[in-house]
Design an enzyme around this catalytic site. Structure first.
Site, mmCIF file in Angstrom:
data_model
loop_
_atom_site.group_PDB
_atom_site.id
_atom_site.type_symbol
_atom_site.label_atom_id
_atom_site.label_comp_id
_atom_site.label_asym_id
_atom_site.label_seq_id
_atom_site.Cartn_x
_atom_site.Cartn_y
_atom_site.Cartn_z
ATOM 1 N N GLY A 38 6.650 1.687 3.781
ATOM 2 C CA GLY A 38 8.541 1.687 2.681
ATOM 3 C C GLY A 38 8.099 1.901 1.361
ATOM 4 N N SER A 39 7.213 2.128 1.121
ATOM 5 C CA SER A 39 6.235 2.087 -0.791
ATOM 6 C C SER A 39 7.457 2.770 -1.325
ATOM 7 C CB SER A 39 5.045 1.993 -0.877
ATOM 8 O OG SER A 39 4.652 3.856 -0.226
ATOM 9 N N ASP A 74 15.307 3.683 4.931
ATOM 10 C CA ASP A 74 14.136 3.134 3.640
ATOM 11 C C ASP A 74 15.132 2.630 2.646
ATOM 12 O OD1 ASP A 74 12.558 3.914 5.960
ATOM 13 O OD2 ASP A 74 11.038 4.247 4.204
ATOM 14 N N GLY A 78 2.061 4.618 0.304
ATOM 15 C CA GLY A 78 2.371 6.442 2.161
ATOM 16 C C GLY A 78 2.254 6.105 3.054
ATOM 17 N N PRO A 138 1.016 -1.168 -0.832
ATOM 18 C CA PRO A 138 0.038 0.132 0.102
ATOM 19 C C PRO A 138 0.990 0.912 -0.281
ATOM 20 C CG PRO A 138 -0.259 -0.628 2.165
ATOM 21 C CD PRO A 138 0.863 -2.129 1.245
ATOM 22 N N ALA A 178 10.386 3.535 -1.334
ATOM 23 C CA ALA A 178 11.829 3.167 -1.697
ATOM 24 C C ALA A 178 11.568 1.979 -2.354
ATOM 25 C CB ALA A 178 12.159 2.947 0.348
ATOM 26 N N ALA A 179 10.200 1.044 -1.727
ATOM 27 C CA ALA A 179 10.425 0.399 -2.239
ATOM 28 C C ALA A 179 10.618 -0.065 -4.673
ATOM 29 C CB ALA A 179 9.531 -0.729 -2.126
#
Ligand code: PMV
Length: 322
Positions: A108-109, A153, A104, A102, A111-112
């Site tokens: 770590g979205s 992150d 925000g 998901p 950074a991923a």
């Protein structure tokens, strides 16, 4: 150039030390079993980035796009292209991002996103980058999203596992140490939308800190000490101690003013349903909470997931390994 090139990166949870890490104290983060993948392929009308799972009905992003709710994503794409040595104006590449993370909520979205994207673009160019090269390229993307990220992150999204992290200073590079995890730790993550983004939460704490450094510096010292104790509890597999330290870490984050009503409700839900400890994870102001179930049985974790969902939050169970 390869016809199809892929990159992948996990999400993360911060077990200890978020926010204090910005001020030079140590933090511990662990990669999640879920993350994002990126597939780059030749496209005459490139550069273009497709993210079917984000936004209303998916996002189609170009380096100058500013989609609602994702205003900086075009600039992030541009930074990734530049970091990979590709032209943001006419690189003939199309990238599709997929995955379950998901966006925000502190898992770590971004950074991923940065790591998977730069890995796929570097592979598209035919590069076989080292982890350090990926970290350096991803940092340029994270700077677009977060301003001055500590680096925690995108480091964990690149090297995975469970790490001890201290940010780089003028005198030395970042300290990154893989942590021993005595026994895999089953955790439950609950989340809800955030009020604002990491950059804003970090900036508000910065303003409070700069107005009263004598109030906040001892708090950050204490948060660093909790991270050090947490590393020992992880190594020895002492779940009860880990839970107690998570509770204390949450108290300090609350004292820093980064918890909100939703975070407090989620922590309360977890504790009322037998969690050994619970804390917000990531920047806070909503977003994700990490809870430690009483024992490692899947049924116990599922009970916590159900409790979060019954209280109106989303949740999943996952496992932290070394
Ligand atoms: O973006 P998040 O929610 O994963 O938060 C990042 C962690 C902070 O310590 C709050 C900021 C940073 O740069 O380390």
């Amino acid at each position: 150039m390869s016809p199809v090139s892929t990159g992948a990166a996990p999400g993360k949870v911060i077990l200890f030390g978020e926010h204090a890490v910005v001020y030079g104290r140590p933090a511990i983060a662990a990669a999640l079993g879920v993350g994002l993948g990126a597939t780059a392929e030749p496209a005459e009308d490139g550069p273009v980035l497709h993210i079917p799972a984000w936004g209303q009905g998916g996002l189609v992003v170009r380096p100058r796009s500013r989609p609602d709710g994702f205003e900086s994503i075009g600039r992030g794409f541009r930074a990734a292209l530049e970091a990979a040595g590709l032209s943001p104006d006419d690189a003939p590449v199309s990238v599709t991002m997929d995955g379950e993370l998901p966006p925000g909520v502190g898992l770590g979205s971004s950074a991923a996103f940065a790591v998977a994207l730069v890995r796929s673009l570097l592979a598209f160019r035919g590069d076989h980058p080292t982890d350090d090269a990926v970290i350096a390229a991803a940092e340029r993307v994270e700077q677009v999203f977060h301003g001055t990220p500590s680096g925690l992150d995108h480091t964990i999204a690149t090297i995975r596992g469970c790490v001890w992290f201290e940010r780089a200073t003028a005198e030395r590079p970042a300290v990154v140490r893989r942590l021993e995890v005595g026994a895999p730790v089953d955790v439950v993550v609950g989340w809800t939308p955030r009020e604002g983004v990491t950059r804003e939460v970090v900036a508000r704490l910065r303003a409070r800190h700069d107005a009263h450094p004598d109030v906040y510096e001892p708090l950050f010292d204490a948060m660093g000490a909790v991270a050090a104790a947490g590393a020992e509890a992880l190594a020895s597999g002492d779940r009860a101690r880990l839970g107690a330290l998570m509770d204390v870490a949450h108290g300090y984050l609350n004292a820093c003013g980064v918890s909100n009503v939703a975070n407090e409700r989620m922590v309360d839900t977890a504790r009322r349903h037998g969690a050994l400890g619970a804390k917000l994870t990531g920047a806070g102001s909503g977003g994700a909470v990490l809870a430690l179930p009483e024992d490692g049985r899947p049924r116990t974790a599922q009970r916590l997931v159900d409790a979060f969902e019954a209280d109106g939050f989303q949740a999943f169970a996952t496992r932290i390994k070394g």
